[in-house]
Design an enzyme around this catalytic site. Structure first.
Site, mmCIF file in Angstrom:
data_model
loop_
_atom_site.group_PDB
_atom_site.id
_atom_site.type_symbol
_atom_site.label_atom_id
_atom_site.label_comp_id
_atom_site.label_asym_id
_atom_site.label_seq_id
_atom_site.Cartn_x
_atom_site.Cartn_y
_atom_site.Cartn_z
ATOM 1 N N HIS A 111 0.730 -1.137 0.064
ATOM 2 C CA HIS A 111 0.128 0.075 0.066
ATOM 3 C C HIS A 111 0.802 1.245 -0.118
ATOM 4 C CE1 HIS A 111 0.475 0.908 4.207
ATOM 5 N NE2 HIS A 111 0.253 -0.525 4.443
ATOM 6 N N HIS B 139 3.933 1.540 2.145
ATOM 7 C CA HIS B 139 5.232 0.890 1.516
ATOM 8 C C HIS B 139 5.957 1.669 0.591
ATOM 9 C CE1 HIS B 139 2.611 -2.507 2.992
ATOM 10 N NE2 HIS B 139 3.575 -2.156 3.954
ATOM 11 N N CYS C 184 2.084 -9.735 20.508
ATOM 12 C CA CYS C 184 1.103 -9.340 19.244
ATOM 13 C C CYS C 184 1.650 -10.198 18.091
ATOM 14 C CB CYS C 184 1.272 -7.917 19.105
ATOM 15 S SG CYS C 184 0.150 -7.533 17.549
ATOM 16 N N CYS D 94 2.422 -7.681 15.129
ATOM 17 C CA CYS D 94 3.886 -6.786 15.159
ATOM 18 C C CYS D 94 4.970 -7.983 15.101
ATOM 19 C CB CYS D 94 4.126 -6.132 16.570
ATOM 20 S SG CYS D 94 2.939 -4.874 16.787
ATOM 21 N N CYS E 53 -2.926 -4.526 21.654
ATOM 22 C CA CYS E 53 -1.768 -3.899 20.980
ATOM 23 C C CYS E 53 -1.835 -2.531 20.650
ATOM 24 C CB CYS E 53 -1.514 -4.743 19.767
ATOM 25 S SG CYS E 53 -0.142 -3.876 18.728
ATOM 26 N N HIS F 103 -2.289 -2.290 16.630
ATOM 27 C CA HIS F 103 -3.058 -3.198 15.692
ATOM 28 C C HIS F 103 -4.436 -3.477 16.396
ATOM 29 C CE1 HIS F 103 0.887 -4.493 13.948
ATOM 30 N NE2 HIS F 103 0.021 -4.533 13.104
ATOM 31 N N LYS G 298 -3.167 6.032 11.101
ATOM 32 C CA LYS G 298 -2.047 5.412 10.127
ATOM 33 C C LYS G 298 -2.928 4.465 9.262
ATOM 34 C CE LYS G 298 1.379 2.031 10.143
ATOM 35 N NZ LYS G 298 2.013 0.657 10.328
ATOM 36 N N LYS H 48 -2.708 -2.169 6.391
ATOM 37 C CA LYS H 48 -3.573 -3.363 5.954
ATOM 38 C C LYS H 48 -4.321 -3.715 6.907
ATOM 39 C CE LYS H 48 1.016 -5.355 5.837
ATOM 40 N NZ LYS H 48 2.053 -5.579 5.345
HETATM 41 N N1 MSP Z 1 8.977 -6.444 7.831
HETATM 42 C C1 MSP Z 1 9.197 -5.281 8.685
HETATM 43 C C2 MSP Z 1 10.175 -4.590 8.506
HETATM 44 C C3 MSP Z 1 11.560 -5.402 8.788
HETATM 45 S S1 MSP Z 1 13.036 -4.456 8.132
HETATM 46 C C4 MSP Z 1 14.253 -5.366 8.606
HETATM 47 C C5 MSP Z 1 7.748 -4.297 8.664
HETATM 48 N N2 MSP Z 1 7.264 -4.462 7.587
HETATM 49 S S2 MSP Z 1 6.123 -3.658 7.092
HETATM 50 O O1 MSP Z 1 5.535 -4.115 5.798
HETATM 51 O O2 MSP Z 1 5.020 -3.947 8.229
HETATM 52 O O3 MSP Z 1 6.402 -2.283 6.991
HETATM 53 C C6 MSP Z 1 7.507 -1.609 6.433
HETATM 54 C C7 MSP Z 1 7.632 -0.333 6.420
HETATM 55 O O4 MSP Z 1 6.502 0.398 5.941
HETATM 56 C C8 MSP Z 1 7.719 0.326 7.968
HETATM 57 O O5 MSP Z 1 8.729 1.299 8.024
HETATM 58 C C9 MSP Z 1 6.732 1.140 8.202
HETATM 59 O O6 MSP Z 1 6.348 2.068 9.019
HETATM 60 C C10 MSP Z 1 6.076 1.493 6.845
HETATM 61 N N3 MSP Z 1 4.670 1.680 6.668
HETATM 62 C C11 MSP Z 1 3.578 0.830 6.764
HETATM 63 N N4 MSP Z 1 2.539 1.679 6.830
HETATM 64 C C12 MSP Z 1 2.753 3.156 6.849
HETATM 65 C C13 MSP Z 1 2.169 4.248 6.767
HETATM 66 N N5 MSP Z 1 0.779 4.059 6.880
HETATM 67 N N6 MSP Z 1 2.831 5.354 6.604
HETATM 68 C C14 MSP Z 1 4.281 5.358 6.557
HETATM 69 N N7 MSP Z 1 4.870 4.403 6.210
HETATM 70 C C15 MSP Z 1 4.465 3.116 7.035
HETATM 71 O O7 MSP Z 1 7.631 -3.557 9.496
#
Ligand code: MSP
Length: 504
Positions: A20, A23, A128, A131, A146, A149, A297, A300
């Site tokens: 999304h 990412h 969690c 997480c 959590c 979440h 925030k 997903k």
């Molecule tokens: N897999 C772990 C990271 C491991 S790194 C060794 C993880 N994955 S994640 O897919 O959940 O998130 C990855 C990144 O995307 C995180 O830095 C997270 O903050 C970012 N984002 C996910 N949703 C977000 C927003 N809504 N806004 C900005 N960034 C966010 O965590």
């Protein structure tokens, strides 16, 4: 010794669901940095990829009736496909199920074990599953859920191997005392430092009841806790990525971009792990905020996501890249919405940049047949561009992507005012003002060229088109300064940011 290259990373994304905008945000930010450093002529390596082990992925696969590997394969492909759609120029895409990654993780963690930083124990705590993390009592709100979440926490008790994080209390305190820019922005640096100063406890390194993970070499009934497997991706990738082959001086990372939710892992566990393994630490960790929709925030699990593919179909890749750093100060939280997107597209991209360029090119074609003779530039305008490229460079040195863009945009607006002030259409009516008209058009073309070079990391496709119509394709930052003699022959205008958007 090889010159230190610029190595930038994004977190690796969980494959338990589809990509999304949150990412896309980190990937684009890393790409903006990577492109800027390539413009400096540096040796750049940009890494992104997917985090495929652990409970969240195993749970999601079970819920969908597929194996974790099948789910990982399907979703890793979607993350991989997102890169090119975002204009991302990553040099490698790592998957933590790559056998080479698994091999190097085992090798590094066996070293940490041999060095005496691992011991057997029993862990009990509230956990969690989304997480994939245990929660300290002070992190849990009065509802007992959590905090991220909003789901029930489980009570877990299990035998684990522990990583002796507490032994890095002093080394980490020293790191934070000696390197005030290890973590940025300052508020995140302070947050990490207070977490360390509040006293570090040892953390589980392995899990016994999970099978979806990398097997522990000294005890095959365990797999590594997903975070240790995941963090090491930044290191393992350089050992087998084809594009890193033979390139020396890439390690350690220059900038690691992360979201604020994964600060503790990157700012505390990660440096401790590297110290334990005898590996050099990253130079900077930059922590960005959350993109919010309706004040929450985007995530997903909360289901309030903006689909980056849909946004790109409608507004184009460049517009998305631009919007994210204009709308939300990089390093802070900020709201995004379709309405503010459309407004910035219309006002800033279509009008302030697009119209500036098309008016200027149209006037050069109409009054000068597309040819600009060599000659002086407007001194007052030159003064307003003085030092611009250097200031942009300084902002990039601190990964201040919004401030750098603002520096440039102030000049885009300056050029718009310049058109109004000098009214070339009036000069064109006066034969005696021919020299002055040359100067004004030349100065405008040069100003646009300068901002287009500086904007390239944010707006790569549009900047390239613009530079091509100015007949000045060079992208090197050294040539970004406002100086005469760069633009000679221009093409007729074309629409950079069409007002007619594609279907919603
Ligand atoms: N897999 C772990 C990271 C491991 S790194 C060794 C993880 N994955 S994640 O897919 O959940 O998130 C990855 C990144 O995307 C995180 O830095 C997270 O903050 C970012 N984002 C996910 N949703 C977000 C927003 N809504 N806004 C900005 N960034 C966010 O965590």
């Amino acid at each position: 010794m090889a010159v230190k290259g610029f190595y930038v990373t994004t977190p690796i994304y969980y494959v338990n669901a589809a990509p999304h905008l949150g990412h896309a945000y980190t990937t684009i930010a890393a790409d903006v940095l990577a492109r800027h450093h390539r413009q400096r002529g540096e040796e750049v390596f940009f890494l992104t990829g997917t985090d495929e082990h652990g409970e969240p992925v195993a749970d999601a696969a079970r819920a969908q009736g597929v194996t974790p590997q099948e789910l990982a394969d399907k979703n890793a492909e979607r993350f991989r496909a997102l890169g090119p759609r975002l204009g991302a120029t990553n040099d490698f895409f790592i998957r933590t199920t790559d056998p080479e990654h698994e091999r190097v993780v085992r090798e590094v963690l066996a070293k940490v074990h041999e060095a005496g930083y691992v011991y057997e124990g029993v862990y009990e705590g509230r956990y969690c599953p989304r997480c994939a993390d245990f929660k300290a009592e002070n992190e849990i709100g009065p509802d007992g859920l959590c905090p991220i979440h909003k789901i029930e926490l489980t009570v877990e008790r299990e035998e684990n191997y522990f990583f002796a994080l507490s032994r890095f209390q002093e080394p980490l305190e020293r790191l934070y005392a000696e390197q005030p820019r290890f973590v940025a922005p300052q508020s995140r640096f302070n947050e990490a430092r207070s977490f360390i100063e509040s006293g570090l406890r040892d953390v589980p390194l392995t899990r016994k009841h999970l099978t979806w993970g990398i097997t522990v070499p000294w005890d095959e009934s365990h797999v590594f806790y997903v975070w240790f497997d995941a963090l090491l991706n930044y290191y393992t990738a350089l050992r087998y990525a084809p594009a890193a082959d033979g390139r020396e001086g890439l390690w350690p990372p220059s900038y690691q971009l992360i979201g604020k939710d994964i600060l503790r892992f990157h700012a505390v566990y990660w440096p401790a792990l590297l110290m334990a393994a005898g590996i050099e630490l990253p130079e900077h960790i930059f922590v960005h905020g959350f993109l919010l929709m309706d004040g929450e925030k985007m995530s997903k699990s909360l289901g309030n996501v903006l689909d980056p593919f849909a946004v790109i179909d409608r507004f184009g890749t460049d517009a998305l890249r631009f919007y994210l750093f204009r709308e939300v100060p990089f390093g802070q939280d900020g709201s995004v919405s379709t309405a503010s997107f459309e407004l910035r597209y219309e006002v800033e991209l279509a009008n302030e940049l697009g119209n500036l360029a098309s008016r200027t090119l149209a006037m050069i074609s109409r009054y000068r047949d597309g040819e600009l003779p060599d000659g002086p530039l407007d001194e007052l305008l030159a003064a307003d561009f003085e030092g611009l490229a250097e200031r942009v460079r300084e902002q990039f040195d601190r990964a201040e992507l919004t401030s750098a863009l603002e520096e440039i945009w102030v000049r885009v607006r300056r050029l718009n005012r310049y058109v109004e002030e000098r009214a070339p259409w009036t000069l064109a009516k006066d034969q005696a003002a021919a020299g002055e008209l040359d100067l004004v058009l030349r100065s405008l073309a040069e100003g646009i060229r300068s901002v287009a070079v500086l904007l390239w990391p944010y707006l790569p496709a549009s900047s390239e088109r613009l530079l091509a119509s100015l007949g000045a394709e060079a992208l090197a930052l050294d040539g970004a300064g406002f100086a005469s003699g760069n633009v000679h022959r221009t093409a007729p205008p074309e629409v950079l940011f069409p007002k007619e958007l594609g279907p919603a």
